[in-house]
Design an enzyme around this catalytic site. Structure first.
Site, mmCIF file in Angstrom:
data_model
loop_
_atom_site.group_PDB
_atom_site.id
_atom_site.type_symbol
_atom_site.label_atom_id
_atom_site.label_comp_id
_atom_site.label_asym_id
_atom_site.label_seq_id
_atom_site.Cartn_x
_atom_site.Cartn_y
_atom_site.Cartn_z
ATOM 1 N N CYS A 229 0.833 -1.307 -0.011
ATOM 2 C CA CYS A 229 -0.057 -0.054 -0.171
ATOM 3 C C CYS A 229 0.783 1.204 0.123
ATOM 4 O O CYS A 229 0.378 2.406 0.037
ATOM 5 C CB CYS A 229 -0.969 0.124 1.377
ATOM 6 S SG CYS A 229 -1.809 -1.559 1.127
ATOM 7 N N CYS B 87 -7.752 1.275 4.892
ATOM 8 C CA CYS B 87 -5.931 1.305 4.862
ATOM 9 C C CYS B 87 -5.196 2.355 4.268
ATOM 10 O O CYS B 87 -5.932 3.058 3.878
ATOM 11 C CB CYS B 87 -5.115 -0.061 4.707
ATOM 12 S SG CYS B 87 -5.384 -0.328 2.987
#
Lengths: 76, 347
Positions: free
Chosen positions: B170, B313
């Protein structure tokens, strides 16, 4: 005997750079020793290169071998 | 002669993001005659630092079409086709079959294994590139010689597809945009060398470049006999292979934007979960939530009994896995698509 290990990606972060290990003679014992020191490694898939060649199965490691641990990553 | 070869070449670039943008730009500028662009995503502001074909005017517009437009202004003599779709097992073989070379500029393992396997099945060369923080990898896979012997492919390097939550992915938005720029340009370089037949390619080799140390490492990869068993044997088997776990999940959770996310939060019996690991920044204080890192979610996730579950997230990739895991048929699970980085949530 002492071997030096170069790491990449996620494993480099886990190890904080280069590490050395004493008395490892093949890649199986290397992996076992690494997991003892870094239990988080159990959850990471990675490829092993001995002397800049990716290997599979158990491969002998000599004193002069260079070892690289390479986890996959997929960012783009 | 070389220019003629480029003009006749057909190159499919999958993913018009950090790697795809620079690769596309140089391929078009070099005069590659037929370029296909596959990307189902839209331009987002937080990606502009590395997706250099787009500008602030393009935000929320489809990447494939915007990239095609830029390339045609750069070089109107070439053909550029935009495919604003997600490459999957139903369309990959047909699409890739129409091109000579494939460039993999995707950002997830499911696509990478799918593209690799399709290229092996169709005997198409695959130019591979991937990045993680300050490191990039480049290789040329599956070059088939006149005796029908293929060079190493992605599965000779990494045989099995990792779980998406196994490798944190990410933080691409956090990388310096120059890294995908370098790696994407190297991919274009390998592609041009392959088409024109000059130089030596990264065949049976993986090049790794580190932007912090400037170190370049080349590793040898050998094709392994057992690899072929990991690849679907034919078109039928390929179409039946499950690469993306998020496909089957479309019914079990819903992707939402920040507006809906903040509205849903107000509903009764709702829990908001940050699945980033402890220590990841920024720490969010602008809305109430709890933190259950992905690494412990499977141990602690069962306890979540709320009717509405909202997960987020950094970039909305890990949270997809969390959403999948947490949906149990009784609850409604929502994922913040693109994560906090897409909406510049920094507190």
């Amino acid at each position: 005997m002492q071997v030096t290990i170069i790491t990449f990606g996620q494993i480099a972060e886990l190890f904080c750079g280069k590490i050395t290990l004493e008395n490892v003679h093949d890649t199986d014992s290397l992996q076992q020793r690494l997991v003892e020191q870094y239990p988080a490694l159990v959850n990471i898939k990675y490829a092993i290169a001995v002397d800049k060649k990716l290997v599979s199965g158990n491969v002998a490691i000599s004193e002069t071998s260079s070892i690289a641990l390479l986890p996959p990553f997929s960012g783009g | 002669m070389a220019q003629q070869k480029l003009l006749q070449a057909k190159v499919l670039v999958v993913g018009a993001g950090g790697l795809g943008c620079p690769a596309l730009q140089y391929l078009a500028a070099a005069g590659v005659g037929n370029i296909g662009i596959v990307d189902d995503d839209r331009v987002s502001l937080s990606n502009l630092h590395r997706q250099v074909l787009y500008s602030t005017n393009d935000v929320d517009l489809p990447k494939a079409a915007m990239a095609a437009g830029v390339l045609l202004v750069l070089n109107p003599t070439i053909t550029v086709n935009a495919f604003p779709i997600r490459l999957d097992t139903s369309n990959a073989l047909e699409l890739i079959g129409n091109y000579d070379v494939v460039i993999d500029g995707t950002d997830n393992f499911a696509s990478r294994y799918l593209i690799n396997d399709a290229c092996v099945l169709l005997k198409k060369p695959l130019i591979y590139g991937s990045i993680y923080q300050f490191e990039g990898q480049v290789a040329v896979f599956n070059i088939v010689d006149e005796n029908e012997v293929a060079s190493a492919n992605y599965r000779d390097l990494f045989p099995q597809q990792p779980d998406n939550n196994e490798v944190p992915n990410c933080s691409e938005a956090g990388v310096i945009g120059v890294l995908p720029g370098i790696i994407g340009t190297m991919m274009a370089n390998e592609c041009i060398k392959l088409i024109t037949g000059i130089g030596s390619l990264l065949v049976n080799k993986l090049l790794i470049y580190n932007t912090l140390s400037n170190q370049i490492c080349e590793l040898d990869i050998m094709p392994k006999e057992e690899t072929i068993q990991l690849i679907p044997a034919n078109e039928e088997a390929f179409k039946a292979t499950q690469y993306s776990f998020s496909c089957e999940a479309e019914h079990s959770f819903k992707n939402v934007g920040i507006k809906d996310f903040l509205t849903l939060m107000q509903e009764e019996d709702t829990i908001v979960i940050d699945v980033r690991e402890i220590g990841e920044k920024p720490i969010i204080t602008s809305f109430e939530h709890i933190n259950i890192p992905m690494s412990v979610l499977k141990e602690q996730g069962q306890r979540i009994g709320q009717k509405n579950v909202l997960v987020f997230c950094h970039a909305g990739i890990r949270s997809v896995d969390a959403a999948l895991y947490l949906s149990n048929g009784k609850n409604k699970v929502y994922n913040l698509k693109g994560g906090i980085v897409r909406y510049n949530i920094n507190k």
